[in-house]
Write a protein that holds these residues in place. Structure first.
Motif, PDB file in Angstrom:
ATOM      1  N   SER A  56     -13.241 124.435 114.509  1.00 28.65           N
ATOM      2  CA  SER A  56     -14.513 123.715 114.085  1.00 28.65           C
ATOM      3  C   SER A  56     -14.570 122.290 114.649  1.00 28.65           C
ATOM      4  CB  SER A  56     -14.800 123.781 112.744  1.00 28.65           C
ATOM      5  OG  SER A  56     -15.804 122.698 112.364  1.00 28.65           O
ATOM      6  N   PRO A  57     -15.568 121.863 115.252  1.00 25.38           N
ATOM      7  CA  PRO A  57     -15.709 120.365 115.811  1.00 25.38           C
ATOM      8  C   PRO A  57     -15.785 119.388 114.480  1.00 25.38           C
ATOM      9  CG  PRO A  57     -17.430 121.936 116.687  1.00 25.38           C
ATOM     10  CD  PRO A  57     -16.889 122.531 115.636  1.00 25.38           C
ATOM     11  N   THR A  58     -16.275 120.117 113.521  1.00 26.41           N
ATOM     12  CA  THR A  58     -16.635 118.988 112.247  1.00 26.41           C
ATOM     13  C   THR A  58     -15.192 118.544 111.676  1.00 26.41           C
ATOM     14  OG1 THR A  58     -18.489 120.514 112.061  1.00 26.41           O
ATOM     15  CG2 THR A  58     -18.022 118.804 110.356  1.00 26.41           C
ATOM     16  N   THR A  59     -15.110 117.379 111.472  1.00 24.77           N
ATOM     17  CA  THR A  59     -13.639 116.922 111.033  1.00 24.77           C
ATOM     18  C   THR A  59     -14.063 116.295 109.690  1.00 24.77           C
ATOM     19  OG1 THR A  59     -14.064 115.190 112.309  1.00 24.77           O
ATOM     20  CG2 THR A  59     -12.153 116.570 112.816  1.00 24.77           C
ATOM     21  N   LEU A  60     -15.181 115.436 109.517  1.00 23.69           N
ATOM     22  CA  LEU A  60     -15.218 114.564 108.522  1.00 23.69           C
ATOM     23  C   LEU A  60     -16.473 115.294 107.609  1.00 23.69           C
ATOM     24  CD1 LEU A  60     -15.226 111.207 110.183  1.00 23.69           C
ATOM     25  CD2 LEU A  60     -13.301 112.521 109.292  1.00 23.69           C
ATOM     26  N   ILE A  61     -15.960 115.514 106.339  1.00 26.99           N
ATOM     27  CA  ILE A  61     -16.842 116.029 105.140  1.00 26.99           C
ATOM     28  C   ILE A  61     -17.003 115.038 103.952  1.00 26.99           C
ATOM     29  CG2 ILE A  61     -16.768 118.480 106.188  1.00 26.99           C
ATOM     30  CD1 ILE A  61     -14.751 118.815 103.763  1.00 26.99           C
ATOM     31  N   ASP A  62     -17.929 115.174 103.404  1.00 28.13           N
ATOM     32  CA  ASP A  62     -17.881 114.667 101.947  1.00 28.13           C
ATOM     33  C   ASP A  62     -18.936 115.701 101.305  1.00 28.13           C
ATOM     34  OD1 ASP A  62     -18.339 112.943  99.920  1.00 28.13           O
ATOM     35  OD2 ASP A  62     -19.472 111.486 101.214  1.00 28.13           O
ATOM     36  N   MET A  63     -18.058 116.428 100.406  1.00 30.92           N
ATOM     37  CA  MET A  63     -18.701 117.443  99.460  1.00 30.92           C
ATOM     38  C   MET A  63     -18.231 117.613  98.362  1.00 30.92           C
ATOM     39  SD  MET A  63     -18.931 120.327 102.607  1.00 30.92           S
ATOM     40  CE  MET A  63     -19.657 120.169 103.876  1.00 30.92           C
ATOM     41  N   GLU A  64     -18.989 118.260  97.594  1.00 34.85           N
ATOM     42  CA  GLU A  64     -18.392 118.508  96.275  1.00 34.85           C
ATOM     43  C   GLU A  64     -17.344 119.560  96.322  1.00 34.85           C
ATOM     44  OE1 GLU A  64     -20.979 119.316  92.345  1.00 34.85           O
ATOM     45  OE2 GLU A  64     -21.473 117.468  93.058  1.00 34.85           O
ATOM     46  N   LEU A  65     -16.377 119.812  95.450  1.00 37.42           N
ATOM     47  CA  LEU A  65     -15.380 120.967  95.539  1.00 37.42           C
ATOM     48  C   LEU A  65     -15.942 122.037  94.431  1.00 37.42           C
ATOM     49  CD1 LEU A  65     -12.093 119.242  95.549  1.00 37.42           C
ATOM     50  CD2 LEU A  65     -12.982 120.652  97.233  1.00 37.42           C
ATOM     51  N   ALA A  66     -15.860 123.348  94.873  1.00 38.44           N
ATOM     52  CA  ALA A  66     -16.093 124.370  94.109  1.00 38.44           C
ATOM     53  C   ALA A  66     -15.228 125.281  94.285  1.00 38.44           C
ATOM     54  CB  ALA A  66     -17.319 124.901  94.398  1.00 38.44           C
ATOM     55  N   THR A  67     -14.941 126.546  93.113  1.00 35.80           N
ATOM     56  CA  THR A  67     -14.024 127.572  93.356  1.00 35.80           C
ATOM     57  C   THR A  67     -14.871 128.693  93.484  1.00 35.80           C
ATOM     58  OG1 THR A  67     -13.764 128.024  91.043  1.00 35.80           O
ATOM     59  CG2 THR A  67     -12.425 126.325  91.729  1.00 35.80           C
ATOM     60  N   VAL A  68     -14.351 130.081  93.913  1.00 32.68           N
ATOM     61  CA  VAL A  68     -15.113 130.968  93.985  1.00 32.68           C
ATOM     62  C   VAL A  68     -15.572 131.591  92.681  1.00 32.68           C
ATOM     63  CG1 VAL A  68     -14.066 132.052  96.127  1.00 32.68           C
ATOM     64  CG2 VAL A  68     -12.679 132.244  93.815  1.00 32.68           C
ATOM     65  N   ASN A  69     -15.159 131.206  91.488  1.00 29.90           N
ATOM     66  CA  ASN A  69     -15.630 131.682  90.252  1.00 29.90           C
ATOM     67  C   ASN A  69     -17.170 131.019  90.054  1.00 29.90           C
ATOM     68  OD1 ASN A  69     -12.981 132.884  90.019  1.00 29.90           O
ATOM     69  ND2 ASN A  69     -12.149 131.277  89.006  1.00 29.90           N
ATOM     70  N   SER A  70     -17.196 129.644  90.701  1.00 28.96           N
ATOM     71  CA  SER A  70     -18.508 128.906  90.402  1.00 28.96           C
ATOM     72  C   SER A  70     -19.698 129.992  90.140  1.00 28.96           C
ATOM     73  CB  SER A  70     -18.507 127.901  91.317  1.00 28.96           C
ATOM     74  OG  SER A  70     -19.747 127.147  91.418  1.00 28.96           O
ATOM     75  N   THR A  71     -20.384 129.662  89.120  1.00 26.96           N
ATOM     76  CA  THR A  71     -21.613 130.563  89.102  1.00 26.96           C
ATOM     77  C   THR A  71     -22.848 129.677  89.840  1.00 26.96           C
ATOM     78  OG1 THR A  71     -21.927 129.654  86.977  1.00 26.96           O
ATOM     79  CG2 THR A  71     -20.971 131.808  87.070  1.00 26.96           C
ATOM     80  N   THR A  72     -22.571 128.330  90.144  1.00 29.50           N
ATOM     81  CA  THR A  72     -23.702 127.746  90.550  1.00 29.50           C
ATOM     82  C   THR A  72     -23.949 127.791  91.941  1.00 29.50           C
ATOM     83  OG1 THR A  72     -22.137 125.850  90.768  1.00 29.50           O
ATOM     84  CG2 THR A  72     -23.341 125.855  88.822  1.00 29.50           C
ATOM     85  N   ASN A  73     -24.800 127.303  92.537  1.00 31.88           N
ATOM     86  CA  ASN A  73     -25.314 127.206  93.942  1.00 31.88           C
ATOM     87  C   ASN A  73     -24.146 126.587  94.909  1.00 31.88           C
ATOM     88  OD1 ASN A  73     -26.550 127.696  96.201  1.00 31.88           O
ATOM     89  ND2 ASN A  73     -28.183 126.078  95.889  1.00 31.88           N
ATOM     90  N   LEU A  74     -23.523 127.276  95.701  1.00 32.78           N
ATOM     91  CA  LEU A  74     -22.428 127.168  96.477  1.00 32.78           C
ATOM     92  C   LEU A  74     -23.006 126.233  97.713  1.00 32.78           C
ATOM     93  CD1 LEU A  74     -19.680 129.780  96.297  1.00 32.78           C
ATOM     94  CD2 LEU A  74     -19.630 127.582  95.093  1.00 32.78           C
ATOM     95  N   ALA A  75     -24.242 126.235  97.950  1.00 32.33           N
ATOM     96  CA  ALA A  75     -24.470 125.791  99.229  1.00 32.33           C
ATOM     97  C   ALA A  75     -24.166 124.369  99.431  1.00 32.33           C
ATOM     98  CB  ALA A  75     -25.886 125.836  99.141  1.00 32.33           C
ATOM     99  N   ARG A  76     -23.560 124.146 100.701  1.00 33.24           N
ATOM    100  CA  ARG A  76     -23.157 122.710 101.230  1.00 33.24           C
ATOM    101  C   ARG A  76     -22.036 122.299 100.226  1.00 33.24           C
ATOM    102  NH1 ARG A  76     -28.147 122.613 101.333  1.00 33.24           N
ATOM    103  NH2 ARG A  76     -28.352 121.129  99.567  1.00 33.24           N
ATOM    104  N   LYS A  77     -21.201 122.956  99.529  1.00 29.31           N
ATOM    105  CA  LYS A  77     -20.135 122.759  98.753  1.00 29.31           C
ATOM    106  C   LYS A  77     -18.877 123.208  99.434  1.00 29.31           C
ATOM    107  CE  LYS A  77     -21.990 122.275  94.189  1.00 29.31           C
ATOM    108  NZ  LYS A  77     -22.258 123.139  93.128  1.00 29.31           N
ATOM    109  N   ALA A 156     -11.358 124.178  85.791  1.00 33.07           N
ATOM    110  CA  ALA A 156     -11.798 123.945  84.343  1.00 33.07           C
ATOM    111  C   ALA A 156     -13.204 123.244  84.059  1.00 33.07           C
ATOM    112  CB  ALA A 156     -10.767 122.803  83.683  1.00 33.07           C
ATOM    113  N   ASN A 157     -13.702 122.471  85.288  1.00 31.79           N
ATOM    114  CA  ASN A 157     -14.873 122.071  84.840  1.00 31.79           C
ATOM    115  C   ASN A 157     -16.158 122.932  85.286  1.00 31.79           C
ATOM    116  OD1 ASN A 157     -14.600 119.463  83.736  1.00 31.79           O
ATOM    117  ND2 ASN A 157     -13.529 119.099  86.037  1.00 31.79           N
ATOM    118  N   GLU A 158     -15.865 124.339  85.813  1.00 37.42           N
ATOM    119  CA  GLU A 158     -16.744 125.084  86.076  1.00 37.42           C
ATOM    120  C   GLU A 158     -16.994 126.189  85.041  1.00 37.42           C
ATOM    121  OE1 GLU A 158     -15.321 126.541  89.693  1.00 37.42           O
ATOM    122  OE2 GLU A 158     -16.932 125.253  90.782  1.00 37.42           O
ATOM    123  N   LEU A 159     -16.216 126.073  83.960  1.00 41.94           N
ATOM    124  CA  LEU A 159     -16.363 126.937  82.735  1.00 41.94           C
ATOM    125  C   LEU A 159     -17.735 126.913  81.990  1.00 41.94           C
ATOM    126  CD1 LEU A 159     -12.522 126.940  81.674  1.00 41.94           C
ATOM    127  CD2 LEU A 159     -13.857 128.713  83.198  1.00 41.94           C
TER     128      LEU A 159
END
Lengths: 556, 225
Positions: A56-77, A156-159
């Motif tokens: 990927s040519p993208t190197t710099l990102i600034d995003m919120e972290l999420a795990t696969v268990n997350s029930t919230t919207n994963l878009a742009r995370k 832990a914060n996604e529970l």
């Protein structure tokens, strides 16, 4: 009202105004944010080969972290996941859920990885090494245990599954954090620059060196290739180089004595950039246009070439272009090798299988094994490998690490190859004579030491060069073990060899911070307003009370 | 933490000081000149305090997290220099106008908030990561404001001891408490490793009780401050 007054905007009393201006100037000059936890991330291999862009040519990102268990919207995370749960199905699903990036956590002990998890990952890794990877992928090094903490924190914060209006959610918001990940370029650039000084190299040493004698060439490739270049330690992959050096060291002793010197020349060739991922450029140059090297004349008399690949398997596969006919050099080499492998103490039913694969001379990038390059220059040869098929996923993987690999097999196989070579060059008619015994055999500890030493260095082509410590050491070792030694840098001719361009920024500094969700900002702001309102109201009341008292006193 | 938190915590720190000037009887008097005068005295006091610390305790290490009784005791004792500074400020304004206790107290507290809280808030605001510490710090400055007003009134009583002869012993003992209570706070904070929030609550309780005591003294004296 209170706010107006507190900001000094009340018209008749403007003495606080200079302070307000000062405060505004300070706030405008508020510098960039800094964070507490700085970690390392490695980027997915990013290069251009034969017109396609990998990684990927993208190197710099600034995003919120999420795990696969997350029930919230994963878009742009940014998804953070341990390697053991990742597979091609999950990856496709996540990409469909619109994740912005992915951080793969490489486990501490790869030997503990289950066979299913390993295969799942290898399948995904093969996919990641194709041109169209839709999102940036990063690798978290296993040495940094903080990544594990970060992952546990995110998990832990996604529970929480509470409704946003309940008390539970309120408590959750005030006590828990989201994790934000921000990658920072080490060189302060927005997009990765092209690496200008990628060096391809051939190291060539020879024993014998008599012009009229036939030559046997042994070759191995130094560099490795996998999805995360700076983590390509290639434990299996460096077996070939280690055994080549061990054989060179042994035979240099045999050649040192004039009386035991055989009528064969041996040429040792270590290539940097001679792997299948680079289409064997270095090897091709070494074979086709060896003018630059002192030892080049040896190629003219080359009788047989042996390319050493991963040699750590119980079985060995001798790869040929055509099945060697009985009575040819190739056939006798395979037979003797198999016989010698059975002498080994590890296991008796070990064997060598001949695998053939036709070479398409016209196709540009369709060659799989190094011996095919020799074949194109009319040198008969074989590739010895413990893989039956070219480009086995494990040999191009970040999982190619210590563990799950027997050192004994590498030693036995090296010993068998050396013994076979000795039988051939000393022209033995009998099969059961063992030449290499006692001190005249492969030094097991030496082989192990070389193997360990090479394994210590990640060896992507981007990070190696003629000034690299590893390359310098290999040069020293090979030159010490050969009568003639030379090396040549190789320039890629884009027209003939195809274009290869590598990008920088393989390693990134990453800031992981605990942040609060936006709803918390709002809550905090409201609470602060309420608090200040109460204090201001109290003071106002005091003032009124004092004024009233004053007025009373006046009347009195 | 973001800019937003910086604004919030800054508002918590400085707004009460601003309210004091704007919403109390102080609002009816020009305050900037007085504030700057007290500020100058504050700066001189702090310099002399640091000089004294540097002279007598050259090895005093701010960054150690160990509780060394002598060091902490000395640090607390140095608060007397500040008390003297407040006294000078009160004397400077004596017989010039009303509400000098309020003026000196609020100005001194504001100076202290600027000197000791602005930079931590600034760096806390720069940080990307959220932390309760910054908000606790802001609230602490409010607690200190309350304590400061009480302190200045107690000094006022001692200065005018002729008028409040029966109260000066109480006020001296309260000032003694104010001087040495940080010893207890840092002891709890370092040895017992109590969280910042609990420390804040402890300080709040202490300050409110001192303020209540001071208010009792004030309400007994019917003389206008």
């Amino acid at each position: 009202m209170i706010l107006d007054i507190s900001l000094g905007l009340e018209s008749e009393r403007s003495t606080a105004l200079p302070f307000v201006w000062l405060a505004i100037v300070f706030l405008l000059a508020l510098p960039q944010t800094v964070s507490l936890k700085e970690l390392t991330l490695y980027r997915l291999a990013h290069y251009e080969a034969l017109g396609s862009l990998y990684g990927s040519p993208t190197t710099l990102i600034d995003m919120e972290l999420a795990t696969v268990n997350s029930t919230t919207n994963l878009a742009r995370k940014c998804l953070i996941a341990p390697l053991e749960i990742l597979g091609i199905n999950l990856f496709t699903e996540l990409v469909e859920r619109n994740i912005g990036a992915m951080v793969v956590m490489i486990p501490d002990e790869l030997s503990k990885l289950g066979i299913h998890a390993r295969d799942r990952w290898l399948e995904l890794e093969t996919q990641l090494l194709t041109p169209d990877v839709p999102i940036p992928v990063y690798f978290a090094p296993s040495e940094q245990h903080q990544w594990r903490q970060v992952y546990e924190g995110v998990k832990a914060n996604e529970l929480i599954h509470a409704s946003p209006f309940s008390f539970g959610y309120l408590r959750f918001v005030s006590t828990q954090y989201n994790h934000a990940l921000r990658t920072v370029s080490t060189q302060g650039v927005q997009s990765p620059a092209l690496l200008k000084n990628v060096t391809l190299l051939n190291l060539q040493g020879s024993l014998g060196g008599e012009n009229k004698n036939p030559t046997i060439t042994l070759s191995a490739n130094i560099d490795t290739f996998c999805s995360s270049p700076l983590q390509c330690y290639g434990y299996r992959a460096c077996g070939g180089v280690a055994s080549l050096l061990a054989i060179a060291s042994l035979f240099s002793r045999l050649y040192a004595d004039e009386q035991s010197r055989p009528d064969y020349n041996i040429l040792f060739l270590l290539t940097l950039g001679g792997g299948s991922n680079l289409n064997f450029i270095s090897l091709k140059k070494a074979i086709e246009s060896p003018e630059k090297l002192k030892t080049s004349y040896l190629h003219v008399h080359s009788k047989f070439s042996i390319s050493l690949d991963d040699l750590g398997g119980e079985r060995l596969y001798a790869h040929f272009v055509k099945t060697p006919n009985e009575g040819t050099f190739g056939a006798s080499f395979v037979n003797r090798l198999e016989a010698n492998m059975k002498i080994g103490v590890v296991s008796e039913d070990r064997e060598v299988s001949v695998v053939t694969r036709k070479v398409n001379k016209l196709s540009f990038d369709n060659q799989a094994w190094p011996h095919e390059q020799f074949y194109l220059s009319r040198v008969v040869g074989t590739t010895l490998s413990s893989n039956s098929e070219a480009d086995s996923p494990l040999s191009h993987s970040v999982l190619d690490r210590e563990g799950g690999y027997s050192e004994d097999y590498l030693y036995e196989n090296t010993q068998a190859i050396a013994e076979t070579l000795a039988q051939i060059i000393f022209n033995s008619k009998q099969d059961n004579i063992t030449y290499l015994k006692g001190t005249h055999s492969i030094d097991r500890s030496y082989l192990k030491a070389i193997h360990k030493f090479i394994y210590k260095y990640p060896r992507p082509i981007q990070a190696l060069g003629s000034h690299n410590v590893l390359i310098k050491t290999l040069k020293d070792w090979l030159s010490a073990a050969s009568t003639e030694f030379d090396f040549a840098k190789i320039e890629i001719n884009t027209r003939e060899d195809g274009s290869y361009e590598f990008y920088d920024e393989l390693q990134l500094i990453t800031e992981v911070s605990k942040v609060k969700p936006p709803i918390f900002d709002l809550m905090l702001f409201l609470v602060v307003l309420l608090y200040l309102g109460v204090i201001g109201g109290c003071m106002y009341w005091v003032r009124e009370w004092v004024n009233k008292r004053k007025r009373k006193e006046k009347y009195n | 933490m973001t800019f937003f938190y910086f604004v919030s915590s800054g508002a918590v720190t400085f707004a009460p000081c601003l309210f004091l000037w704007r919403l109390t009887p102080l609002a009816d008097s020009p305050f900037l000149y007085r504030f700057l005068t007290v500020g100058a005295i504050y700066i001189i006091t702090q310099f002399s305090k640091f000089l004294l610390i540097a002279t007598f305790f050259p090895e005093y290490d701010i960054l150690t997290h160990n509780f060394v009784f002598i060091q902490e005791f000395f640090k607390c004792t140095m608060y007397i220099v500040e008390l003297i500074g407040m006294e000078i400020a009160l004397l400077y304004f004596s017989h010039k106008f009303d509400y000098r206790v309020l003026t000196v107290g609020s100005s001194w507290a504001t100076c202290q908030a600027i000197a000791s809280k602005l930079l931590p808030l600034w760096f806390g605001g720069r940080s990307y990561e959220f932390s309760w510490d910054v908000i606790v710090l802001a609230l602490r400055s409010n607690v200190e404001l309350v304590l400061m007003l009480s302190t200045v009134y107690l000094i006022f009583i001692i200065i005018n001891s002729k008028r409040y002869a029966n109260q000066s012993l109480y006020s001296i003992s309260l000032l003694f408490l104010i001087t040495y209570y940080p010893l207890l706070i840092s002891y709890i904070g370092i040895i017992k490793s109590v969280s910042q929030l609990m420390l804040l609550i402890a300080e709040f309780l202490f300050s409110t009780s001192v303020a209540a005591g001071t208010y009792l003294l004030y309400s007994r004296s019917l003389i206008k401050v």
